[in-house]
Design an enzyme around this catalytic site. Sequence first.
Site, PDB file in Angstrom:
ATOM      1  N   HIS A 154      -2.238  11.049  -0.229  1.00 21.54           N
ATOM      2  CA  HIS A 154      -2.225  10.770  -1.670  1.00 21.54           C
ATOM      3  C   HIS A 154      -3.646  10.901  -2.207  1.00 21.54           C
ATOM      4  O   HIS A 154      -4.567  11.223  -1.475  1.00 21.54           O
ATOM      5  CB  HIS A 154      -1.675   9.366  -1.890  1.00 21.54           C
ATOM      6  CG  HIS A 154      -2.425   8.344  -1.088  1.00 21.54           C
ATOM      7  ND1 HIS A 154      -3.603   7.786  -1.518  1.00 21.54           N
ATOM      8  CD2 HIS A 154      -2.208   7.842   0.154  1.00 21.54           C
ATOM      9  CE1 HIS A 154      -4.061   6.962  -0.585  1.00 21.54           C
ATOM     10  NE2 HIS A 154      -3.244   6.977   0.446  1.00 21.54           N
ATOM     11  N   ASP A 192      -1.022   0.024  -4.792  1.00 17.49           N
ATOM     12  CA  ASP A 192      -2.337   0.579  -5.159  1.00 17.49           C
ATOM     13  C   ASP A 192      -2.259   2.047  -5.557  1.00 17.49           C
ATOM     14  O   ASP A 192      -3.154   2.575  -6.192  1.00 17.49           O
ATOM     15  CB  ASP A 192      -3.324   0.386  -3.997  1.00 17.49           C
ATOM     16  CG  ASP A 192      -2.800   0.951  -2.688  1.00 17.49           C
ATOM     17  OD1 ASP A 192      -1.577   1.187  -2.556  1.00 17.49           O
ATOM     18  OD2 ASP A 192      -3.624   1.154  -1.769  1.00 17.49           O
ATOM     19  N   ASN A 234     -12.623   5.604  -2.034  1.00  9.55           N
ATOM     20  CA  ASN A 234     -12.811   4.866  -0.788  1.00  9.55           C
ATOM     21  C   ASN A 234     -14.217   5.100  -0.237  1.00  9.55           C
ATOM     22  O   ASN A 234     -14.778   4.254   0.459  1.00  9.55           O
ATOM     23  CB  ASN A 234     -11.783   5.297   0.249  1.00  9.55           C
ATOM     24  CG  ASN A 234     -10.423   4.669  -0.003  1.00  9.55           C
ATOM     25  OD1 ASN A 234     -10.315   3.655  -0.691  1.00  9.55           O
ATOM     26  ND2 ASN A 234      -9.384   5.264   0.548  1.00  9.55           N
ATOM     27  N   ASP A 261       1.718   2.596   3.780  1.00 10.77           N
ATOM     28  CA  ASP A 261       0.739   3.674   3.606  1.00 10.77           C
ATOM     29  C   ASP A 261       0.577   4.483   4.886  1.00 10.77           C
ATOM     30  O   ASP A 261       0.674   5.706   4.883  1.00 10.77           O
ATOM     31  CB  ASP A 261      -0.606   3.067   3.188  1.00 10.77           C
ATOM     32  CG  ASP A 261      -1.682   4.132   3.031  1.00 10.77           C
ATOM     33  OD1 ASP A 261      -1.612   4.887   2.048  1.00 10.77           O
ATOM     34  OD2 ASP A 261      -2.561   4.224   3.898  1.00 10.77           O
ATOM     35  N   LYS A 274      -5.838  -4.042   6.124  1.00 14.02           N
ATOM     36  CA  LYS A 274      -7.040  -3.288   5.739  1.00 14.02           C
ATOM     37  C   LYS A 274      -8.095  -4.223   5.142  1.00 14.02           C
ATOM     38  O   LYS A 274      -7.774  -5.022   4.258  1.00 14.02           O
ATOM     39  CB  LYS A 274      -6.705  -2.240   4.680  1.00 14.02           C
ATOM     40  CG  LYS A 274      -5.818  -1.105   5.178  1.00 14.02           C
ATOM     41  CD  LYS A 274      -5.652  -0.056   4.077  1.00 14.02           C
ATOM     42  CE  LYS A 274      -4.685   1.030   4.521  1.00 14.02           C
ATOM     43  NZ  LYS A 274      -4.496   2.067   3.491  1.00 14.02           N
ATOM     44  N   ASP A 275      -9.336  -4.050   5.535  1.00 14.33           N
ATOM     45  CA  ASP A 275     -10.415  -4.867   4.952  1.00 14.33           C
ATOM     46  C   ASP A 275     -10.444  -4.720   3.431  1.00 14.33           C
ATOM     47  O   ASP A 275     -10.524  -5.703   2.683  1.00 14.33           O
ATOM     48  CB  ASP A 275     -11.782  -4.536   5.600  1.00 14.33           C
ATOM     49  CG  ASP A 275     -12.136  -3.053   5.623  1.00 14.33           C
ATOM     50  OD1 ASP A 275     -11.441  -2.254   4.968  1.00 14.33           O
ATOM     51  OD2 ASP A 275     -13.134  -2.697   6.296  1.00 14.33           O
ATOM     52  N   ARG A 276     -10.334  -3.470   2.957  1.00 13.39           N
ATOM     53  CA  ARG A 276     -10.425  -3.258   1.505  1.00 13.39           C
ATOM     54  C   ARG A 276      -9.204  -3.790   0.761  1.00 13.39           C
ATOM     55  O   ARG A 276      -9.275  -4.050  -0.449  1.00 13.39           O
ATOM     56  CB  ARG A 276     -10.664  -1.780   1.182  1.00 13.39           C
ATOM     57  CG  ARG A 276      -9.616  -0.792   1.702  1.00 13.39           C
ATOM     58  CD  ARG A 276     -10.102   0.656   1.486  1.00 13.39           C
ATOM     59  NE  ARG A 276      -9.151   1.675   1.897  1.00 13.39           N
ATOM     60  CZ  ARG A 276      -9.043   2.178   3.130  1.00 13.39           C
ATOM     61  NH1 ARG A 276      -9.815   1.714   4.098  1.00 13.39           N
ATOM     62  NH2 ARG A 276      -8.169   3.126   3.413  1.00 13.39           N
ATOM     63  N   THR A 300      -6.868   3.893  -2.090  1.00 12.59           N
ATOM     64  CA  THR A 300      -6.620   2.477  -1.803  1.00 12.59           C
ATOM     65  C   THR A 300      -7.539   1.504  -2.541  1.00 12.59           C
ATOM     66  O   THR A 300      -7.075   0.601  -3.227  1.00 12.59           O
ATOM     67  CB  THR A 300      -6.784   2.212  -0.293  1.00 12.59           C
ATOM     68  OG1 THR A 300      -6.067   3.206   0.409  1.00 12.59           O
ATOM     69  CG2 THR A 300      -6.262   0.848   0.083  1.00 12.59           C
ATOM     70  N   ASP A 312       0.837  -1.192   0.000  1.00 15.20           N
ATOM     71  CA  ASP A 312       0.000   0.000   0.000  1.00 15.20           C
ATOM     72  C   ASP A 312       0.880   1.253   0.000  1.00 15.20           C
ATOM     73  O   ASP A 312       1.696   1.434   0.896  1.00 15.20           O
ATOM     74  CB  ASP A 312      -0.886  -0.051   1.257  1.00 15.20           C
ATOM     75  CG  ASP A 312      -2.166   0.729   1.114  1.00 15.20           C
ATOM     76  OD1 ASP A 312      -2.095   1.915   0.744  1.00 15.20           O
ATOM     77  OD2 ASP A 312      -3.239   0.157   1.383  1.00 15.20           O
TER      78      ASP A 312
HETATM   79 ZN   LIG Z   1      -3.489   5.943   2.162  1.00 14.17          ZN
END
Ligand SMILES: [Zn+2]
Length: 584
Positions: free
Chosen positions: A524, A382, A118, A335, A194-196, A97, A56
């Site tokens: 970002h 990502d 997101n 990230d 992260k879930d995503r 992300t 990430d």
């Molecule tokens: Zn981020």
Amino acid sequence: MQQNRFQKHTITMFTLVLITVSIASCSPGKESSAHKETDAAVATNTPKLILQITVDALRGDLPGRFSHVLGEGGFRYLMDEGIHYSNAHYQHANTETIVGHVSLATGTVPAAHGMIGNVWFDREQGRLVYNIEDADYHLLTVGADVDKQTEIDPTQKAAKVDGRSPDNILTSTFSDELAIHFAGQSKIFAVSVKDRGAVSLAGHAGKAFWFSKATADFVTSNYYYNEYPAWVQAWNAKKLAQSYADKSWELLHPSSKYMLGDADDREYETDLAGFGRTFPHPYGKTDDKYFTTKLTLSPAGDELTLDFAKTLLEKEQLGQDNIPDYLAISFSSTDYVGHLFGASSLETEDNIAHLDRTLADLFAYIDQKVGLDNTLIVLSADHGQPEVPGYLHELGIDKAHYFDAESLDKTPAIVALKKKFGIGEELIKAFFQPYVYLNHELIRQKKLDPLEVEQAIAAELLKFKGVAYAVSSTALRTASLPDTLMMRSILRNFHPKRSGDIFVVFEPNVFINDFDGLTVASTHGSPWHYDTFVPVMFAGAGLPSAKVDRAVTPYDIAPTLAAYLSVKPPSGSIGTPLSEVTGN
Ligand SMILES: [Zn+2]
């Protein structure tokens, strides 16, 4: 539900056709001649395992920039023994992300896969929604939902329900295609803090696990399982996260080894709840309400992910037969470290060193269990990340600043709108980066022309210092804007059911750094090159080594994996199989 789904797809396909046409005519990669020849061999053996790693926010230059802190067997294995594409950029405008992860998974742009941000404003529900929230499902662990008191990621807080699923992803993923091709016999898993980061790559057919900061466990939802496999319960029972209590994030090497060894303390770095701006960064005790958050803001988050992924690989027996299995791992720490400390911080430099050890550990484990020759590895990111304005100022680069939306004087803009339309701020329903969402009902009631309203508001937004573009969606979808690279990248981000009415782009090195009250070092999400630039590295499976500076895109990854395995490409895929990998 069925019909709704069909309508979504129809509209998406229509958009997709438009987008595909525009990309085919402009993709820089396909006409560039700056291409080093490689001795790519035709890959004949089907790998037993496909390992897709996402780091990430790993900007494309970072592994090479910090190569002096790398050891053997991690990034060096990928860069020296694999195929390293050093000029890969996303071509969509909102580099967040979920957008990047789903683009990696599906080989296409948000206009087609539908994950435009997101968070977006759901007009049916009349509220902001989190990308993978799904009211039809629930987490399997009670109390594992996002704790809104301590969650620092403002996008996570938008979720109204604890359920998570890939339902909002509108096109198929490579992992879906693998499941289809091998009649469900491929084992498909994805893991992330992260879930995503996990749900995206598991696709619709795979299984996803992610880290709950509330319970310090890896969890999943009942989209995937009705109850946890025994090995997941056993992993959680060993309470690995808790073993970091009273420890600190410490430098891997002596500080003299780092480029930024003398630049640890910077006033723009974030000091979250005693984590501090300088090494060592203490995690605190387990009852510290930010304890698990601090783990994710450091290499510890990636170490936990690694340990869980290794256990998964062993217990689910991935790569043990001739049907290829798929494991996606998204490492999230880079990230969070970037957001809190910046891309040019000692923390980021040391995090890369630790991540390199995490990768080396993973590759050694896979070599032992499956064999690297039987494993096709791809690593990408990502999105990239910007530099912190304060860091640029130290170097005499003044054209960089935070955009403070709260303190702007909006009165002149509102007065101008009232003069033109008889109403002002009521026209705006929501702003969540990068989109402004307008009040469609009010615009209809007042019989206003949507294009005129959007363009008037866009004109007012452009007057604010730091705003580079404010683009009307109506103008965009009716092709009444100049055909520029920027307009194309915003168009590739446009989905008619989810995108807002005005897309706001800030000037380079200008961004909002407010995380719902927490001031961070960097954010970002822009279409500028520091945010679109990511590494693409393939290795294992007997691939030759090569460094390729031809322009490619991360959308090429999913169709490359598909072509390598002679599987059909994902349904919305626009990328081109990378010939150095496929050997064609
Ligand atoms: Zn981020």
